[in-house]
Design a protein around this motif. Structure first.
Motif, PDB file in Angstrom:
ATOM      1  N   ASP A 247       1.010  -1.221   0.061  1.00 34.19           N
ATOM      2  CA  ASP A 247       0.244  -0.003   0.076  1.00 34.19           C
ATOM      3  C   ASP A 247       0.847   1.192  -0.045  1.00 34.19           C
ATOM      4  O   ASP A 247       1.829   1.373   0.966  1.00 34.19           O
ATOM      5  CB  ASP A 247      -0.862   0.087   1.303  1.00 34.19           C
ATOM      6  CG  ASP A 247      -2.150  -0.897   1.155  1.00 34.19           C
ATOM      7  OD1 ASP A 247      -2.593  -1.087   0.010  1.00 34.19           O
ATOM      8  OD2 ASP A 247      -2.076  -1.712   2.224  1.00 34.19           O
ATOM      9  N   GLY A 249       2.511   4.550   0.939  1.00 32.05           N
ATOM     10  CA  GLY A 249       2.926   5.277   2.268  1.00 32.05           C
ATOM     11  C   GLY A 249       2.947   4.070   3.248  1.00 32.05           C
ATOM     12  O   GLY A 249       3.236   4.435   4.274  1.00 32.05           O
ATOM     13  N   ASN A 251       0.966   2.459   5.181  1.00 26.29           N
ATOM     14  CA  ASN A 251      -0.232   2.787   5.886  1.00 26.29           C
ATOM     15  C   ASN A 251      -0.822   1.626   6.524  1.00 26.29           C
ATOM     16  O   ASN A 251      -1.968   1.077   5.721  1.00 26.29           O
ATOM     17  CB  ASN A 251      -1.110   3.978   5.501  1.00 26.29           C
ATOM     18  CG  ASN A 251      -2.017   4.331   6.609  1.00 26.29           C
ATOM     19  OD1 ASN A 251      -2.070   3.774   7.698  1.00 26.29           O
ATOM     20  ND2 ASN A 251      -2.905   5.336   6.356  1.00 26.29           N
ATOM     21  N   ALA A 253      -3.043   1.204   8.479  1.00 22.85           N
ATOM     22  CA  ALA A 253      -4.368   1.397   8.940  1.00 22.85           C
ATOM     23  C   ALA A 253      -5.357   1.036   7.689  1.00 22.85           C
ATOM     24  O   ALA A 253      -6.579   0.805   7.681  1.00 22.85           O
ATOM     25  CB  ALA A 253      -4.547   2.743   9.280  1.00 22.85           C
ATOM     26  N   ASN A 254      -4.632   0.969   6.615  1.00 23.82           N
ATOM     27  CA  ASN A 254      -5.434   0.641   5.246  1.00 23.82           C
ATOM     28  C   ASN A 254      -5.600  -1.144   5.005  1.00 23.82           C
ATOM     29  O   ASN A 254      -6.177  -1.390   4.038  1.00 23.82           O
ATOM     30  CB  ASN A 254      -4.852   1.090   4.070  1.00 23.82           C
ATOM     31  CG  ASN A 254      -4.779   2.562   4.068  1.00 23.82           C
ATOM     32  OD1 ASN A 254      -6.131   3.116   4.502  1.00 23.82           O
ATOM     33  ND2 ASN A 254      -3.946   3.250   3.587  1.00 23.82           N
ATOM     34  N   GLN A 287      -8.238  -1.367  -1.673  1.00 22.50           N
ATOM     35  CA  GLN A 287      -7.297  -1.695  -0.857  1.00 22.50           C
ATOM     36  C   GLN A 287      -6.730  -3.121  -0.943  1.00 22.50           C
ATOM     37  O   GLN A 287      -7.135  -3.966  -1.729  1.00 22.50           O
ATOM     38  CB  GLN A 287      -7.855  -1.762   0.491  1.00 22.50           C
ATOM     39  CG  GLN A 287      -8.497  -0.347   1.156  1.00 22.50           C
ATOM     40  CD  GLN A 287      -9.001  -0.673   2.495  1.00 22.50           C
ATOM     41  OE1 GLN A 287     -10.277  -1.122   2.604  1.00 22.50           O
ATOM     42  NE2 GLN A 287      -8.505  -0.039   3.594  1.00 22.50           N
TER      43      GLN A 287
END
Length: 318
Positions: A247, A249, A251, A253-254, A287
């Motif tokens: 993903d 960056g 991240n 959280a994704n 995602q």
């Protein structure tokens, strides 16, 4: 173990380091386990430097059973005489299945030393140069090497009696005093170019020497086929091993957690619907990663994966 890059993450051994002075009993800067205890070892994005006046030093001892990767690494010796034993050492119990990719080794007696009796290691985009005995030495079972670039006055590829090697799309240079390839085992070579090499291939098994500057295809043994055959490969093009990006960056959280959709690790319930719901959610929200917290999950039918989903991460779950 992952660094920032080969240029910005450098692990350097001190000069005259205690315990690294005996070439008859080499000591590695990094050493994995081996045999059935070596699983899923992954190393990337750093440089190992064995320093100066450490003649017993080796870079990394790397064994990874079933799957593993060693990629985007450089292993060097700062010693002006290039002393050291082995840059990348894969001579142990059960060295495969694993991938070594985008690796460069400068100096040492042997740039890469492969051995063992479980076939399946693949080396891709590998550079060896300034070795003292051989750029790449193979013993034991099967290994595939693609895009080997050797700059050496010694033998670039040395194949022992019990080894089986497939060499593809490679460039070997500078072996004026020794044959570029010395074969006592089984060799299939295809699209290999040579520069400044007096003897390109010394096939001791068949008592044959080649001086050609380009080997289109060479097999040290007759091909075995169940059907009428030319005895040659199909010469199909080979693409690079794909790299699937994470993903953007990084991240986390994704990432989509299957537990949030009702999966229950280490229970007796069927988790198929929950896992499929997590995958569908990731697809609909563009995602790429669905992950499983550590545990055991029950799946009773095939899962449909597609769209934006590129990674199922287990941590490691079953």
């Amino acid at each position: 173990m992952q660094g920032q890059s080969r240029d910005k993450t450098i692990l350097r051994l001190k000069d005259h380091a205690p315990g690294f002075d005996n070439p008859e009993k080499t000591t590695h800067m990094i050493r994995t386990k081996q045999g059935n205890m070596a699983f899923v070892y992954r190393f990337a994005n750093f440089t190992l430097d064995t320093g100066r006046s450490n003649p017993g030093a080796s870079g990394i001892f790397y064994i990874s059973c079933n799957h593993g990767t060693l990629g985007d690494v450089r292993v060097i010796t700062s010693d002006p005489a290039h002393v050291g034993v082995r840059g990348i050492d894969c001579d142990g119990d059960n060295p495969g299945l694993s991938l070594v990719r985008n690796a460069e080794v400068v100096g040492f007696d042997f740039g890469i030393y492969y051995g063992g009796y479980i076939p399946g290691m693949v080396f891709e985009h590998v550079v060896v140069k300034d070795q003292r005995q051989a750029g790449f030495r193979c013993r034991g079972n099967g290994v595939v090497i693609r895009d080997l670039c050797s700059s050496n006055t010694v033998t670039a590829l040395k194949i022992e009696k019990d080894a089986t090697v497939t060499l593809l799309d490679s460039v070997l240079s500078g072996s004026l005093s020794s044959p570029a390839i010395r074969n006592e085992g089984q060799l299939l070579a295809r699209n290999v170019q040579f520069h400044d090499c007096r003897v390109t291939l010394d096939d001791l098994r068949n008592k044959r020497q080649l001086t050609d500057g380009h080997i289109k295809e060479y097999a040290s043994a007759k091909a075995v086929s169940l059907f009428p055959s030319t005895g040659r490969t199909l010469n199909l093009p080979i693409e690079d091993t794909p790299t699937v990006p994470w993903d953007a960056g990084g991240n986390f959280a994704n990432w989509v957690n299957v537990v949030k959709f009702g999966a229950r690790p280490n229970s007796k319930k069927d988790d198929t619907d929950a896992i499929q719901a997590a995958i569908d959610f990731a697809r609909s929200n563009i995602q790429s990663t669905v992950y499983f917290p550590v545990g055991r999950y029950r799946v009773s039918r095939p899962l449909e994966i597609g769209g934006s989903v590129r990674h199922l991460v287990g941590f490691p779950s079953t």
